[in-house]
Design an enzyme around this catalytic site. Structure first.
Site, PDB file in Angstrom:
ATOM      1  N   CYS A   1      13.945  92.121 -61.941  1.00 44.12           N
ATOM      2  CA  CYS A   1      14.181  90.745 -62.362  1.00 44.12           C
ATOM      3  C   CYS A   1      15.544  90.350 -61.822  1.00 44.12           C
ATOM      4  CB  CYS A   1      14.151  90.631 -63.886  1.00 44.12           C
ATOM      5  SG  CYS A   1      14.584  88.975 -64.489  1.00 44.12           S
TER       6      CYS A   1
ATOM      7  N   GLU B   1       9.747  85.567 -59.263  1.00 43.73           N
ATOM      8  CA  GLU B   1       9.482  86.695 -58.366  1.00 43.73           C
ATOM      9  C   GLU B   1       8.999  86.136 -57.031  1.00 43.73           C
ATOM     10  OE1 GLU B   1      10.371  89.569 -58.485  1.00 43.73           O
ATOM     11  OE2 GLU B   1      10.472  90.266 -60.556  1.00 43.73           O
TER      12      GLU B   1
END
Length: 246
Positions: free
Chosen positions: A2, A114
């Site tokens: 992340c 992402e």
């Protein structure tokens, strides 16, 4: 991993959402739709009043810096590399195990980004990456599992109010099937009924705390490549790309 997320909620909303007893926010952070490492972020922590006090830990809302500096670190730059901690090894690695034992936190987010490598190639021959925004299907707050540390800066005087740095990291886990095709890792989410145990510093670093949230609660959609540049920031970064042919 992340490496970017969005955080637009006001501190007063987070106080209500997380049943905060004490807010340590002096100046509210601006809504940030492109949170990147080294930025300041909101964190929910529980702190004991004092070593000898019989009172239970107090749930606080604080501002931390994303990029954990272990308490034993000799310099702050190590934090630039400590933005994520893997769930599988967080209880064992020296950089994280002390924090996992007693300094766990929740990092509120609207969702996270992402990048998916497409079949289209760039001019350099590498796959062009398409960013996706991943958020709860109900558009509620995403409570990401985190750890925090309090690092004493040896270069600052004892009476310097900035001598202690509060920093944090996001714990990641294997991505669930609904988003695993985008990236194989995702933030470890903590469901509401587990917040109390996760935050309580009196509960030791039991690996039983590391329970991924129930699958099927996230949605993902493609967004503009503007998010790839950390200088870009605004709610437009969360807008879904129009469907092809529409």
């Amino acid at each position: 991993m992340c490496g970017r997320y969005a955080s637009s909620r006001r501190p007063e909303d987070l106080v209500d959402e997380f049943d905060i007893v004490e807010s340590r926010i002096q100046d509210a952070l601006e809504a940030d739709y492109n949170v990147a490492p080294t930025k300041e972020v909101y964190a929910v922590v529980e702190r004991p009043p004092s070593k000898d006090s019989p009172e239970p830990p107090q749930r606080q809302l604080r501002v931390l810096t994303w990029g954990l500096i272990p308490s034993w670190a000799k310099e702050a730059s190590i934090g630039n590399r400590m933005i994520n901690a893997r769930m599988e090894t967080v209880a064992e690695k020296p950089a994280y195990k002390r924090a996992f034992a007693a300094r766990r936190c929740l990092l509120p987010a609207d969702g996270y980004f992402e990048w998916y490598p497409t079949e289209e190639l760039t001019k350099t021959g590498k796959p062009r990456k398409q960013p996706f925004f991943i958020r709860p299907q109900d558009h509620g707050v995403l409570a990401m599992a985190g750890l925090y540390e309090i690092w004493r800066d040896p270069d600052k005087a004892e009476d310097d109010p900035d001598r202690f740095r509060w920093t944090c990291t996001v714990i990641t886990t294997e991505a669930e099937d609904s988003v695993g095709h985008i990236h194989d890792r995702m933030p470890l989410m903590v469901e509401r009924d587990r917040w109390a145990d996760w935050l309580d510093p009196r509960v030791g670093g039991d690996t039983g705390l590391l329970v991924p949230a129930a699958p099927g609660r996230l949605e993902a959609y493609p967004v503009s490549t503007l998010v790839s540049n950390v200088r870009n920031n605004g709610p437009e970064l969360l807008e879904p790309l129009p469907l092809e042919g529409s």
